[in-house]
Design a protein around this motif. Structure first.
Motif, mmCIF file in Angstrom:
data_model
loop_
_atom_site.group_PDB
_atom_site.id
_atom_site.type_symbol
_atom_site.label_atom_id
_atom_site.label_comp_id
_atom_site.label_asym_id
_atom_site.label_seq_id
_atom_site.Cartn_x
_atom_site.Cartn_y
_atom_site.Cartn_z
ATOM 1 N N TYR A 1 -3.519 1.503 6.724
ATOM 2 C CA TYR A 1 -2.066 1.310 5.437
ATOM 3 C C TYR A 1 -2.733 1.537 4.628
ATOM 4 C CZ TYR A 1 0.850 -0.817 8.835
ATOM 5 O OH TYR A 1 1.744 -0.796 10.051
ATOM 6 N N ARG A 2 -2.223 1.987 3.119
ATOM 7 C CA ARG A 2 -2.393 2.253 1.946
ATOM 8 C C ARG A 2 -1.285 0.847 1.066
ATOM 9 N NH1 ARG A 2 -1.265 7.485 -2.397
ATOM 10 N NH2 ARG A 2 -2.485 6.277 -4.007
ATOM 11 N N VAL A 3 -2.161 0.318 0.182
ATOM 12 C CA VAL A 3 -0.936 -0.241 -0.909
ATOM 13 C C VAL A 3 -0.970 -0.019 -1.743
ATOM 14 C CG1 VAL A 3 -1.979 -2.809 -1.584
ATOM 15 C CG2 VAL A 3 -2.701 -2.176 0.526
ATOM 16 N N VAL A 4 0.672 0.515 -2.214
ATOM 17 C CA VAL A 4 1.113 0.866 -2.901
ATOM 18 C C VAL A 4 1.806 -0.164 -3.573
ATOM 19 C CG1 VAL A 4 0.939 3.283 -2.038
ATOM 20 C CG2 VAL A 4 2.717 1.719 -1.622
ATOM 21 N N ASP A 5 1.981 0.062 -5.416
ATOM 22 C CA ASP A 5 3.472 -0.864 -6.008
ATOM 23 C C ASP A 5 4.627 0.050 -5.405
ATOM 24 O OD1 ASP A 5 4.750 1.450 -6.819
ATOM 25 O OD2 ASP A 5 2.863 1.157 -8.437
ATOM 26 N N GLU A 6 5.975 -1.019 -5.522
ATOM 27 C CA GLU A 6 6.771 -0.614 -5.266
ATOM 28 C C GLU A 6 7.569 0.585 -5.366
ATOM 29 O OE1 GLU A 6 11.749 -2.793 -5.524
ATOM 30 O OE2 GLU A 6 9.910 -4.145 -6.203
ATOM 31 N N GLY A 7 6.991 1.240 -6.789
ATOM 32 C CA GLY A 7 8.082 1.931 -6.991
ATOM 33 C C GLY A 7 7.417 3.268 -6.433
ATOM 34 N N GLN A 8 5.957 3.425 -5.812
ATOM 35 C CA GLN A 8 5.834 4.065 -4.948
ATOM 36 C C GLN A 8 6.046 4.408 -3.387
ATOM 37 O OE1 GLN A 8 1.510 2.958 -5.759
ATOM 38 N NE2 GLN A 8 1.135 5.005 -6.444
ATOM 39 N N PHE A 9 6.515 2.710 -3.185
ATOM 40 C CA PHE A 9 7.080 3.026 -2.048
ATOM 41 C C PHE A 9 8.138 3.150 -1.749
ATOM 42 C CE2 PHE A 9 9.192 0.413 1.165
ATOM 43 C CZ PHE A 9 8.805 0.785 2.311
ATOM 44 N N ARG A 10 9.102 3.166 -2.682
ATOM 45 C CA ARG A 10 10.704 3.595 -2.884
ATOM 46 C C ARG A 10 10.704 5.575 -2.828
ATOM 47 N NH1 ARG A 10 12.796 -0.594 -0.542
ATOM 48 N NH2 ARG A 10 11.928 -2.069 -1.464
ATOM 49 N N ALA A 11 9.354 5.724 -3.828
ATOM 50 C CA ALA A 11 9.421 7.123 -3.576
ATOM 51 C C ALA A 11 9.710 7.918 -2.527
ATOM 52 C CB ALA A 11 8.449 7.014 -4.643
ATOM 53 N N TYR A 12 8.157 6.941 -1.448
ATOM 54 C CA TYR A 12 8.163 7.909 0.076
ATOM 55 C C TYR A 12 8.951 8.056 0.470
ATOM 56 C CZ TYR A 12 5.531 7.441 4.220
ATOM 57 O OH TYR A 12 5.545 7.287 5.682
ATOM 58 N N GLN A 13 9.793 6.395 0.396
ATOM 59 C CA GLN A 13 11.021 6.496 1.319
ATOM 60 C C GLN A 13 12.049 7.444 1.175
ATOM 61 O OE1 GLN A 13 12.335 2.295 0.981
ATOM 62 N NE2 GLN A 13 11.867 1.735 2.471
ATOM 63 N N GLU A 14 12.122 7.693 -0.156
ATOM 64 C CA GLU A 14 12.983 9.211 -0.264
ATOM 65 C C GLU A 14 12.532 10.147 0.354
ATOM 66 O OE1 GLU A 14 13.819 7.866 -4.378
ATOM 67 O OE2 GLU A 14 14.840 6.391 -4.134
ATOM 68 N N THR A 15 11.408 10.181 -0.198
ATOM 69 C CA THR A 15 10.494 11.987 -0.049
ATOM 70 C C THR A 15 9.720 12.060 0.813
ATOM 71 O OG1 THR A 15 8.823 11.574 -1.400
ATOM 72 C CG2 THR A 15 10.796 12.235 -2.949
ATOM 73 N N GLY A 16 8.950 10.745 2.104
ATOM 74 C CA GLY A 16 7.882 10.881 2.416
ATOM 75 C C GLY A 16 6.828 11.396 2.383
ATOM 76 N N ALA A 17 6.560 12.092 0.727
ATOM 77 C CA ALA A 17 5.187 12.203 0.383
ATOM 78 C C ALA A 17 4.448 11.213 -0.630
ATOM 79 C CB ALA A 17 5.924 13.243 -0.902
ATOM 80 N N VAL A 18 3.317 11.212 0.505
ATOM 81 C CA VAL A 18 2.509 10.113 -0.115
ATOM 82 C C VAL A 18 2.361 10.225 -1.071
ATOM 83 C CG1 VAL A 18 0.238 9.192 0.666
ATOM 84 C CG2 VAL A 18 1.287 9.845 2.577
ATOM 85 N N PRO A 19 2.172 9.212 -2.402
ATOM 86 C CA PRO A 19 1.427 9.303 -3.306
ATOM 87 C C PRO A 19 -0.158 10.061 -4.071
ATOM 88 C CG PRO A 19 1.926 7.549 -2.777
ATOM 89 C CD PRO A 19 2.710 7.917 -2.081
ATOM 90 N N ALA A 20 -0.163 10.392 -5.150
ATOM 91 C CA ALA A 20 -1.216 10.709 -5.387
ATOM 92 C C ALA A 20 -2.487 9.790 -5.727
ATOM 93 C CB ALA A 20 -1.209 11.953 -6.359
ATOM 94 N N ASP A 21 -3.502 10.354 -5.087
ATOM 95 C CA ASP A 21 -4.539 9.059 -5.622
ATOM 96 C C ASP A 21 -4.614 8.240 -7.196
ATOM 97 O OD1 ASP A 21 -5.259 8.848 -3.310
ATOM 98 O OD2 ASP A 21 -6.979 10.364 -3.260
ATOM 99 N N GLU A 22 -4.636 7.533 -7.805
ATOM 100 C CA GLU A 22 -4.587 6.913 -8.734
ATOM 101 C C GLU A 22 -5.912 6.094 -9.031
ATOM 102 O OE1 GLU A 22 -1.818 4.037 -9.658
ATOM 103 O OE2 GLU A 22 -0.290 5.287 -9.510
ATOM 104 N N PRO A 23 -6.666 6.584 -10.587
ATOM 105 C CA PRO A 23 -7.889 5.816 -10.442
ATOM 106 C C PRO A 23 -7.573 4.317 -11.050
ATOM 107 C CG PRO A 23 -6.397 6.885 -12.706
ATOM 108 C CD PRO A 23 -5.537 7.493 -12.182
ATOM 109 N N GLU A 24 -9.105 4.158 -10.962
ATOM 110 C CA GLU A 24 -9.005 2.310 -10.545
ATOM 111 C C GLU A 24 -8.940 2.120 -12.007
ATOM 112 O OE1 GLU A 24 -12.791 1.403 -9.066
ATOM 113 O OE2 GLU A 24 -11.951 1.481 -6.889
ATOM 114 N N ALA A 25 -7.576 1.336 -12.286
ATOM 115 C CA ALA A 25 -7.815 0.266 -13.429
ATOM 116 C C ALA A 25 -9.337 -0.299 -14.407
ATOM 117 C CB ALA A 25 -6.494 -1.312 -13.655
ATOM 118 N N GLY A 26 -9.246 -0.410 -15.889
ATOM 119 C CA GLY A 26 -9.964 -0.681 -16.288
ATOM 120 C C GLY A 26 -11.078 -1.806 -16.391
ATOM 121 N N ASP A 27 -10.261 -2.259 -15.349
ATOM 122 C CA ASP A 27 -10.571 -4.212 -14.890
ATOM 123 C C ASP A 27 -11.389 -3.955 -13.740
ATOM 124 O OD1 ASP A 27 -8.800 -4.064 -13.684
ATOM 125 O OD2 ASP A 27 -7.991 -5.973 -13.752
#
Length: 384
Positions: free
Chosen positions: A321-347
């Motif tokens: 599994y890949r952990v994502v936020d809710e927006g990415q998860f909803r987008a994946y449900q609608e399109t079936g497309a795995v969201p692109a990798d995001e750079p790590e946060a500054g912290d």
């Protein structure tokens, strides 16, 4: 005149039997209540895990670990905190293994079950905090059902009362466990007076806690184990005052029952966790599997490829599994497309956390083949 005649007629009754013989097999009400409670907790947890993207059936893999370790932990806590019956003068150490006679501590059950759930979560590649949050409303429901077993056993009641819901308590037969002691005429013997049904108070409180966790979680979208911390705070707050009402024998510290101290300390720990931990609710996208393609909204049945749909229903279990936020998860449900990798946060870390042993929190492929023991990924609408 028997002791039963001293009790008022208007009262809540108690069962005279807590065990029935099914041929050579004893069927115990206490055990049945625990089993039903476990099933309810599993159903609720499965539902909530699937709405976060976990493959169907994962709760069974978790329960295989969590249920046995929870029972063992509950028994260990009971034996440690009430050792006189087993290791004191006239005690029988072998009775420590007689779980069917009652004696399970909720604190040990939660600790042992958490250990088992953690092991299972690592095997499945699911964040442990997600498992805890998914379990949060179901666990108090399971506890409420389990308290019905105390009613059958005529145990865990409080002091005497004249309230309309005062409870009759039967004097149980020590030579025939699970059955009320009877007088010369064959009538079950009642303890004089009525008693507070503290097990019922706790059951009702637990149902309220389940509703509270569900509603707050639905509104605030709790994550990172905060829904479970809310359950712990709600349960221990009720356990604190209910424990003060109980009159059964218990070990004390400074004249206060041990479980009262435990409830207070656990409440403070959960409160600190709830206030200090922050972060969005976590969702999972399966690796090595794709979301099912929905038919166009305006198409008729003849335009749907049934063979493709059938193949999709038998798709392989996710590799991880890949952990994502809710927006990415909803987008994946609608399109079936795995969201692109995001750079790590500054912290210095991904704000969504880690997916456990798969190492896929930032989109990387799993380091080993972790499967959820079920097919496909959960596809659900917004949680309600």
């Amino acid at each position: 005149m028997t002791l039963a005649s001293l009790s008022p007629q208007a009262a809540l009754p108690s069962p005279t039997t807590a065990v029935w013989q099914l041929g050579p097999l004893p069927v115990r009400a206490y055990a049945l209540c625990i089993i039903v409670g476990i099933v309810v907790a599993c159903v609720v947890t499965e539902y909530r895990l699937r709405r976060r993207g976990v493959a169907p059936g994962a709760v069974l893999d978790i329960a295989v670990w969590a249920v046995p370790t929870g029972i063992i932990g509950a028994r260990i806590y009971h034996v440690i905190t009430s050792p006189e019956k087993y290791f004191g003068t006239g005690g029988d150490p072998m009775k420590a293994f007689a779980i069917w006679e009652g004696g399970l501590g909720i604190w040990g059950a939660v600790a042992g079950g958490a250990l088992g759930a953690w092991i299972a979560a690592r095997q499945l590649g699911i964040p442990f905090s997600m498992v805890a949050d998914a379990l949060a409303p179901g666990l108090p429901l399971a506890q409420a059902i389990g308290r019905v077993g105390n009613w059958f056993n005529n145990e865990l009641f409080g002091g005497r009362t004249t309230l309309p819901w005062g409870l009759e308590i039967h004097r149980m037969d020590p030579d025939n466990p699970g059955h009320a002691l009877r007088d010369d005429t064959g009538q079950p013997i009642l303890e004089p007076g009525l008693f507070h049904p503290t097990f019922a108070y706790e059951a009702l409180w637990n149902i309220g806690v389940a509703v509270l966790v569900y509603l707050v979680d639905r509104k605030l979208r709790l994550g990172r184990g905060r829904a479970f911390a809310l359950y712990v705070m709600g349960y221990t707050a009720g356990r604190f005052w209910i424990e003060l009402m109980r009159t059964d024998e218990a070990n004390t510290i400074l004249g206060v029952r041990l479980n009262v101290w435990t409830a207070a300390l656990v409440f403070l720990g959960a409160l600190i966790y709830f206030l200090r931990v922050r972060g969005p609710r976590e969702y999972l996208i399966p690796l090595g599997a794709t979301a099912p393609q929905a038919a166009p909204a305006e198409s008729d049945v003849s335009q749907v490829d049934l063979s493709e749909r059938e193949a999709g229903s038998r798709r392989a279990a996710p590799e991880g599994y890949r952990v994502v936020d809710e927006g990415q998860f909803r987008a994946y449900q609608e399109t079936g497309a795995v969201p692109a990798d995001e750079p790590e946060a500054g912290d210095g870390g991904d704000p969504t956390g880690s997916a456990g042993p798969t190492g896929a929190a930032s989109g990387g492929e799993p380091t080993r083949d972790d499967r959820a023991g079920a097919t496909g990924s959960g596809t659900a609408d917004r949680e309600s």
